[in-house]
Design a protein around this motif. Structure first.
Motif: not given
Length: 309
Positions: A285-307
């Motif tokens: 969960d720390s290696k993949c979820f947050s790590f992957a989110l941190s490297y996504l384009p900000t708009s896409e990371a925001d979309f995932i977290l907001c939903h």
């Protein structure tokens, strides 16, 4: 080509495995100071290092926690009452450590103490809510580290700071994520500065574990925050948003793993290995979820977290 690549990868993994198995000599002569030893990671690490033969100096918030820890360990382990939010307590603990280690210096420092609540959408919180968390999780961590660095410099030892997946991606409002971003930044600068002296600064990034940092009464805490929010803010967000947020936050903090040893094993490795890692990301969960989110384009990371809310 693929065979050559596989051989190179295999050799790299073998070399890394060999390096990470090299253990520092004379561990029984080395002192390690740990904060937040009443429970959780700090408590287990103190007992684990004591079994390993190190000279553990444990900072506990309460005398009850200190007595319980002493009853579970050998006579080598010593405790001191430490409230990391009070400068006078930090100064007294630093002097206490100095008296115990003498000219031998301090081999390791583990800044483990931390809190999570209050956490909620930022507009629901006050400046004092932010200050409470920042004082424990960041400012006190810096203060404890700076007060003990001269002792660590003598041994060319280790500084081990505890971060969080929330140090890369802000998963909720309040001071916790901000404080962990700060821990990441402080540790990065510390690592580069202290490499000149041969000191290793290491980050531990646990996933979701069941410790006292996650209170059992998260619903009550959030309801208490919601009750004090102004009528205008309540009207803007609405009752459904509050209920959805409670469910979202409960999902983030509930059902943590009860076995804390994967985290303390990494802490132990950081203190005892000749070649510790720079960063220990524990669990997927720390290696993949947050790590992957941190490297996504900000708009896409925001979309995932907001939903998710």
């Amino acid at each position: 080509m693929w065979l050559h690549l596989a051989v190179l990868v295999g050799l790299f993994c073998l070399l890394r495995w060999y390096r990470e198995r090299q253990v520092v000599s004379h561990l029984r002569d080395k002192f390690v100071f740990i904060t937040g030893c009443d429970s959780g990671f700090g408590n287990l690490l103190a007992r684990q290092l004591d079994l390993r033969g190190l000279r553990v100096l444990a900072g506990c918030l309460t005398e009850q926690g200190a007595e319980q820890l002493r009853s579970q360990t050998s006579g080598r382990l010593q405790t001191v009452i430490l409230d990391v939010t009070k400068p006078e307590s930090v100064a007294a603990a630093a002097e206490w450590v100095k008296e115990r280690v003498g000219d031998r210096g301090l081999w390791g420092l583990v800044t483990n103490a931390g809190i999570l609540p209050p956490a909620a959408p930022n507009e629901w919180l006050t400046k004092d809510d932010f200050s409470k968390i920042l004082n424990v999780n960041l400012i006190s961590l810096i203060e404890v580290t700076l007060s003990l660095l001269p002792l660590i410099r003598r041994t060319r030892g280790r500084v081990v700071n505890v971060s969080s997946p929330a140090g890369r991606v802000s998963l909720f409002g309040g001071g916790y994520c901000i404080s962990k971003y700060g821990v990441e930044a402080f540790s990065d600068s510390l690592r580069r500065e202290l490499s000149h002296f041969g000191i290793r600064a290491v980050l531990i990034v646990p996933g979701k574990y069941k410790t006292s940092i996650f209170p059992d009464n998260t619903q009550d805490v959030l309801e208490g925050i919601w009750r004090r929010v102004s009528a205008g803010v309540k009207e803007s967000y609405g009752q459904k948003y509050f209920e959805d947020y409670c469910q979202y936050f409960h999902g983030l903090t509930a059902k943590g793993k009860e076995n804390l040893s994967p985290v303390t094993n990494c802490m132990e490795h950081a203190l005892t290995a000749v070649y510790p890692r720079i960063r220990y990301s524990i669990d997927w969960d720390s290696k993949c979820f947050s790590f992957a989110l941190s490297y996504l384009p900000t708009s896409e990371a925001d979309f995932i977290l907001c939903h998710m809310l």
